[in-house]
Design an enzyme around this catalytic site. Structure first.
Site, PDB file in Angstrom:
ATOM      1  CD  GLU A   1      -2.978  -1.236   2.201  1.00 22.70           C
ATOM      2  OE1 GLU A   1      -2.686  -0.766   3.311  1.00 22.70           O
ATOM      3  OE2 GLU A   1      -4.086  -1.727   1.948  1.00 22.70           O
TER       4      GLU A   1
ATOM      5  CD  GLU B   1      -4.282  -6.035   2.649  1.00 22.95           C
ATOM      6  OE1 GLU B   1      -5.090  -5.371   3.329  1.00 22.95           O
ATOM      7  OE2 GLU B   1      -3.053  -5.892   2.701  1.00 22.95           O
TER       8      GLU B   1
HETATM    9  C1  BG6 Z   1      -4.799  -2.941   4.867  1.00 27.43           C
HETATM   10  C2  BG6 Z   1      -3.474  -3.410   5.419  1.00 27.43           C
HETATM   11  O1  BG6 Z   1      -4.740  -1.594   4.635  1.00 27.43           O
HETATM   12  O2  BG6 Z   1      -5.921  -3.123   5.675  1.00 27.43           O
HETATM   13  C3  BG6 Z   1      -3.575  -4.581   6.366  1.00 27.43           C
HETATM   14  O3  BG6 Z   1      -2.583  -3.730   4.379  1.00 27.43           O
HETATM   15  C4  BG6 Z   1      -4.746  -4.370   7.309  1.00 27.43           C
HETATM   16  O4  BG6 Z   1      -2.346  -4.733   7.017  1.00 27.43           O
HETATM   17  C5  BG6 Z   1      -6.013  -4.279   6.470  1.00 27.43           C
HETATM   18  O5  BG6 Z   1      -4.870  -5.341   8.291  1.00 27.43           O
HETATM   19  C6  BG6 Z   1      -7.277  -4.190   7.279  1.00 27.43           C
HETATM   20  O6  BG6 Z   1      -7.207  -3.113   8.154  1.00 27.43           O
HETATM   21  P1  BG6 Z   1      -7.444  -3.262   9.716  1.00 27.43           P
HETATM   22  O7  BG6 Z   1      -7.058  -1.955  10.249  1.00 27.43           O
HETATM   23  O8  BG6 Z   1      -8.863  -3.574   9.905  1.00 27.43           O
HETATM   24  O9  BG6 Z   1      -6.534  -4.369  10.161  1.00 27.43           O
END
Ligand code: BG6
Length: 486
Positions: A179, A380
């Protein structure tokens, strides 16, 4: 040729990040990383950053996380049972070159990841490896504010060289930085650039120095390009991808002012970094943007040459939610992954305020493919929420996470439409997350995303035993039917 469904060989996968799952933060020669001094927070409590780690006073979730370091064999066996084709993970550089001053890499750290790759190979699971998922030696921040300083480029290129040489028989797909475009926002100072400006105490509200932040971003671009060039010279079979946090943005109203605002936000926050990584040069709108901010980036001819030569060959992004933006828009402000916006009346929201928008994923896939025309992997996507474990008589645990199945199936259905009806070249999907981990933004254990439940509570107490959730069996079936039955 138009596809009728998901193409054969589609990479059905799931993802993790080292500092959110491994734990073992000071084991086998590892040094503290910038992730290790983040205190647990909550939905209304920003995570504190403490340069001095005081374990007596605070809970630092990355120190234990969900202990993948000691459970990797069991975890990978479970993922193989689920039928996973691709596993996204990251290598924590503080296990390999703990402080950056070492003449030789740390063999214990190298051996750990080699064992992980061997295990994946045993089950025929393709690794997709992020070289830096929000980790770097904490000493870098203390000494020279991380990527603000050019020395960090050399550190990461050296780290990458060791890693490429050691793992070239196991890994083909690489992502240099997680990211990277988060550095377009002040929140990116800490996690992405390793910058801590005086006065910053929490991850959410950071004191910003845009000149330093954008200089750091330039160094991230150069490091990425040099890693790509080096990797290709070591192994022509390597493939390199971008990794963009896609903050899909809609105009808050059809007022043309709002439409323009949303378009600009999309360009700056979502496309700027992808443009550099894919096209090998700063986009035409960068100059005006930097002029407006009064920023001048120091860059050498060699930097520009490397950017041109070290471009990526596939495109990846994370997608969790969309947001609405408008100059004339009023309404409740909600947070998403790194972005805030006005609440969208057409969407439902998670307890953490992230808008659930499967159609937004199809929109985003089209937006990205129109621009770059490269094969895409969604690296993701998932639902972070509270799971209520049901304790069975034999002590085992079941989780009926139909809400997660619902979220994922709706998003996968839109992926299919993007492939079949729109012609997008989507080749893989690594859902977030493979197994429960700690949340990045809040550091909570209870904000769970995994297909596998880890028995640990929000204070870090529990047996750490692993139990497949209902979504585990569901995803297994999705993979078996290549996405035909959701
Ligand atoms: C992404 C990151 O932005 O979001 C992850 O790359 C992160 O590392 C994921 O876990 C979800 O966000 P969060 O804050 O709910 O863990």
């Amino acid at each position: 040729m138009a596809h009728k469904g998901f193409p054969e060989g589609f990479y059905w996968g799931a993802a993790t990040a080292a500092n959110q799952c491994e734990g073992a933060w000071d084991v086998d020669g590892k040094s503290p990383s910038i992730a290790d001094c983040l205190v647990k927070g909550g939905v209304n409590e920003a995570r504190r950053i403490t340069l001095d780690i005081d374990e007596g006073k605070y809970l630092y979730p990355s120190h234990q996380a969900t202990d993948f370091y000691h459970h990797y064999k069991e975890d990978i066996r479970l993922l193989a049972d689920m039928g996973l084709k691709m596993f996204r993970m990251s290598i924590n550089c503080t296990r390999i070159f703990p402080t950056g001053d070492e003449d030789e890499p740390n063999e214990a750290g190298l051996a750990f990841y080699e064992n992980v790759f061997r295990e994946l190979k045993k089950y025929g699971i393709e690794p997709l490896v992020t070289l830096c998922h929000n980790d770097m030696p904490l000493a870098f921040t203390r000494e020279f504010n991380g990527f603000k300083d050019r020395r960090t480029i050399d550190y990461f290129v050296r780290f990458a060289e060791v890693v490429f040489m050691r793992y070239k028989e196991y890994v083909r797909y690489w992502l240099p930085f997680n990211e990277i475009n988060c550095t377009m926002r002040p929140t990116g100072n800490w996690h992405h650039a390793g910058i801590l400006n005086p006065g910053t105490t929490t991850f959410r509200n950071q004191v910003d120095d845009p000149q330093a932040r954008f200089q750091a971003l330039h160094h991230l671009f150069v490091a990425s390009a040099r890693m790509v060039k080096l990797g290709r010279s070591i192994c022509p079979d390597f493939h390199f991808g971008s990794m963009i946090a896609y903050g899909t943005v809609y105009p808050g109203t059809c007022n043309p002012e709002d439409v323009l605002l949303a378009q600009r936000e999309d360009k700056i926050k979502n496309h700027f970094c992808g443009d550099v990584l894919v096209f090998g040069k700063y986009p035409y709108y960068a100059k005006q943007y930097f002029d407006d901010l009064g920023i001048e980036i120091e860059m050498t001819d060699e930097d520009l040459k490397d950017l041109r030569e070290g471009t990526v060959d596939f495109f990846t992004f994370s997608y969790y939610n969309s947001n609405c933006l408008g100059s004339t828009t009023t309404g409740e402000i909600v947070h998403g992954n790194y972005v805030d916006g006005v609440k969208n009346p057409y969407l439902e929201y998670t307890p953490w305020g992230w808008g659930i928008d499967p159609i937004g994923l199809r929109y985003t896939l089209n937006n990205v493919y129109d621009r770059y025309q490269l094969p895409i992997i969604i690296t993701e996507n998932g639902l972070g929420t509270v799971d209520e474990p049901i304790r069975n008589e034999d002590g085992s645990v079941t989780v009926e996470d139909d809400y997660r199945i619902n979220y994922l199936s709706q998003h996968i259905a839109q992926m299919k439409r993007a492939i079949v009806e729109d012609g997008v070249d989507l080749i893989g999907y690594t859902a977030w997350s493979a197994i429960d981990m700690i949340s990045l933004s809040t550091g909570e254990y209870k904000k769970r995303y995994g297909f596998i439940f880890v028995d640990v509570d929000d204070e870090g107490n529990g047996s750490m035993k692993r139990y497949p959730k209902k979504s585990f069996g569901w995803y297994k079936h999705v993979i078996e039917t290549n996405g035909e039955e959701l």
